[in-house]
Every structure is written in C-alpha cells, then in structure tokens.
Design an enzyme around this catalytic site. Structure first.
Site, PDB file in Angstrom:
ATOM      1  N   HIS A 175       0.794  -1.229   0.000  1.00 39.80           N
ATOM      2  CA  HIS A 175       0.000   0.000   0.000  1.00 39.80           C
ATOM      3  C   HIS A 175       0.839   1.297   0.000  1.00 39.80           C
ATOM      4  O   HIS A 175       0.816   2.057  -0.955  1.00 39.80           O
ATOM      5  CB  HIS A 175      -0.904   0.043   1.245  1.00 39.80           C
TER       6      HIS A 175
HETATM    7  O1  RIB Z   1      -5.319  -0.155   4.576  1.00 38.55           O
HETATM    8  C1  RIB Z   1      -3.928  -0.127   4.394  1.00 38.55           C
HETATM    9  C2  RIB Z   1      -3.296   0.926   5.231  1.00 38.55           C
HETATM   10  O2  RIB Z   1      -3.526   0.641   6.609  1.00 38.55           O
HETATM   11  C3  RIB Z   1      -1.760   0.980   5.083  1.00 38.55           C
HETATM   12  O3  RIB Z   1      -1.320   2.288   5.296  1.00 38.55           O
HETATM   13  C4  RIB Z   1      -1.281   0.092   6.189  1.00 38.55           C
HETATM   14  O4  RIB Z   1       0.038   0.424   6.625  1.00 38.55           O
HETATM   15  C5  RIB Z   1      -2.283   0.417   7.269  1.00 38.55           C
HETATM   16  O5  RIB Z   1      -1.861   1.610   7.909  1.00 38.55           O
END
Ligand code: RIB
Ligand code: CA
Length: 313
Positions: A243
């Site tokens: 992500h």
């Molecule tokens: O949903 C994904 C996000 O939530 C990313 O930033 C992961 O690190 C968590 O913080």
C-alpha cells in the site's frame, strides 16, 4: 523534476517502512524534512520506535522523527496487529533504535515547518490514520493554504473496504480526521485500495528484493514474507498489496498512476459504514471535486522503481 520537500506521517507497519526506505533512497528528488509517527497499525509507542528503526536501517540517523497523536480525534484506537504482528514490523529481527526521538510533538513539527518553509513548497505524505494532519489543520488553519499537496494512502471505492466491508483501515481508524482533511481544500492526491491492490508482492518481486544481497533488500523481503500471509489467506492470491510505497512512488514517477479528479466524502455518522470513502467516480452528484483519486498503477514499473531504489541503500 524539482526536489520535493516532504513530511512523512506514518504508522509503521511493514508497508510504511518500505515507503520510508523508498523516500530515503531518493535524495535527488525528495528531501525528507521529518517523519511524524501516529497511532494506527500499532500504538504510538511502537510506531515512533519503528520509524527510527527504519531510518537506522537506511543509514539515516540524521532524520528527525517525532511522536504525534496517540489516539484518534473522537474514537477508541483500532490497531492491526493481525496484519503487521505485535511489533508492527514483524518478520526480520532488527535492533532497537539508538537514534533519539525528537522532543517536539509531531503536530507542532508539522505546523512549525509549514509556517517556516516557503508557502507551497512542502508536501505532506500521510501513510496512516489522518489524526496528526487533521489536528494540525484544526490547531493552525493558516497552514492549509501553505501546503503544496497532500498525497495520502487511504480509502477505497471499487475495491471496497479491508477492515470492514465499507472502509479502508486508515480512514476507518479516524474518520473525523479524514473528514477534516478531505474538506480542507488542500490539493489532495489519494492512493486507495483500488490502486494498492494492483501492486501485489508476487514471489518474483519479493525474490528480486532478496536477491539484491543487501541488508535493506533482505529486510524488505522478510517484511513482505511476514505481512503478505494475512492478505494471501484472505484474498486467495499470490502476494499482498504493497500500500504505502505507492504514495512515494507517485512523487517520483506520477506517470505510473492514473485516476480522476472527483468528489470524495467520508462517512462519519453510521456505525455500519463508518470510514467509507464515498467517491463520486461517475460524477453523478454536483458535489465539487476535491481529490485526485487514483484507480490504476503500472505494477511492473512500480516494483522496478522500488527495487532499483532499495538497491541504492
Ligand atoms: O489499509 C492499508 C493501510 O492501513 C496501510 O497504510 C497500512 O500500513 C495500514 O496503515
Ligand atoms: Ca500505514
């Protein structure tokens, strides 16, 4: 491209950690003014420690790391140890940090930096819940027009939620903070699950990190080995979404991403859909566009960039 001054606001988290490494591996394009930790994947005591662990892994003890807010604006903190492990950086064994935590509160650092740097020269890069950013905007409304851009990881539309059927984790944890940010009028670029779920850590991509033969390469591979197990079991695919590095990759290679400038509002009233990012992708309302909401990424290009930069550390 002109060198971008950024503040990374983060809740490490293995994917946050890879995003920080990508930024620190790109000094010609990115100047990291500081890193502010926020409670999210794990409590603040761990996210601020993990941010320093990552800086030391990158050989950057000079980076200022600040502790920010330890709880959402109005809600009880929800964490994600089920994904990231008890420490938030489970996988490889890494030494405790020896670099100091800055004395200043992370929110004060954000406000002071934006008031000191020339207007329109600082980009905020939130990778976790938006508590620090929203608190800074509420405490010092004068900083809003001084922010060049907020490039954040959060939200979802076609991909729906990951922590509930309706919401992505970062927005879900502090929906009131997200509402403040999305209504701030600051230039927003959003990396939702719609994009990050196309950036999957397939085996060849993970082995490319391991085959770098460097400590950072090995650690990135071992972080991935750990955190991908949850998403692979949940989604039944090869690899997990990486992500947060999408945020930093966008700063370096915006051409890897595509999306639309649309209206995005945050649900804060309903328990069922708390934290849902209601993206008007098909422009069916007359609500004014307030964000560039990304929908696609060149995944091979993204991982090629990431691997090439991690190799520099
Ligand atoms: O949903 C994904 C996000 O939530 C990313 O930033 C992961 O690190 C968590 O913080
Ligand atoms: Ca994160």
């Amino acid at each position: 491209m002109a060198r971008r001054k950024i503040i990374i606001d983060t809740d490490p988290g293995q994917d946050d950690a890879v995003a920080i490494l990508l930024a620190l591996a790109s000094p010609a394009e990115i100047e990291v003014l500081g890193i502010t930790a926020v409670a999210g994947n794990v409590p603040l005591a761990l996210t601020q420690k993990n941010a320093r662990i990552v800086c030391e892994l990158a050989g950057r003890r000079d980076i200022a790391v600040f502790a920010g807010c330890d709880a959402p604006l109005k809600r009880r903190l929800v964490t994600a140890e089920h994904v990231h492990g008890k420490t938030g950086l489970d996988g490889p064994v890494l030494p405790d940090p020896t670099m100091p935590l800055a004395d200043t509160h992370g929110v004060d650092f954000i406000v002071e930096t934006l008031r000191t740097e020339a207007p329109g020269t600082v980009t905020l890069c939130p990778l976790g819940p938006l508590t620090n950013i929203a608190t800074a905007l509420e405490r010092a409304p004068d900083i809003g027009p001084r922010i060049a851009e907020i490039v954040l990881m959060g939200g979802a539309y076609f991909e729906v939620g990951n922590i509930t059927p309706a919401a992505e984790f970062n927005i879900y944890v502090d929906p009131e903070a997200a509402e403040i940010v999305f209504r701030s009028g600051v230039k927003l670029t959003v990396m939702p699950l719609d994009v990050t779920h196309k950036a999957l850590t397939t085996r060849p991509r993970v082995e490319a990190f391991r085959n770098l033969g460097t400590d950072p390469g090995r650690v990135v591979a071992e972080w991935t080995d750990f955190f991908e197990r949850f998403d692979e079991a949940k989604y039944g695919q090869d690899g997990a979404p990486l992500h947060d590095p999408c945020v930093i990759a966008y700063l370096l290679r915006p051409d890897l991403f595509s999306g639309r400038n649309i209206n995005v509002e945050i649900e804060t009233g309903s328990d069922l859909t708390r934290g849902m990012s209601v993206a008007d992708w098909w422009r069916v309302t007359d609500r004014a566009p307030n964000a560039t909401f990304m929908g696609d990424v060149d995944a091979d290009g993204f991982f090629a960039l990431l691997t090439e930069r991690v190799a520099r550390l």
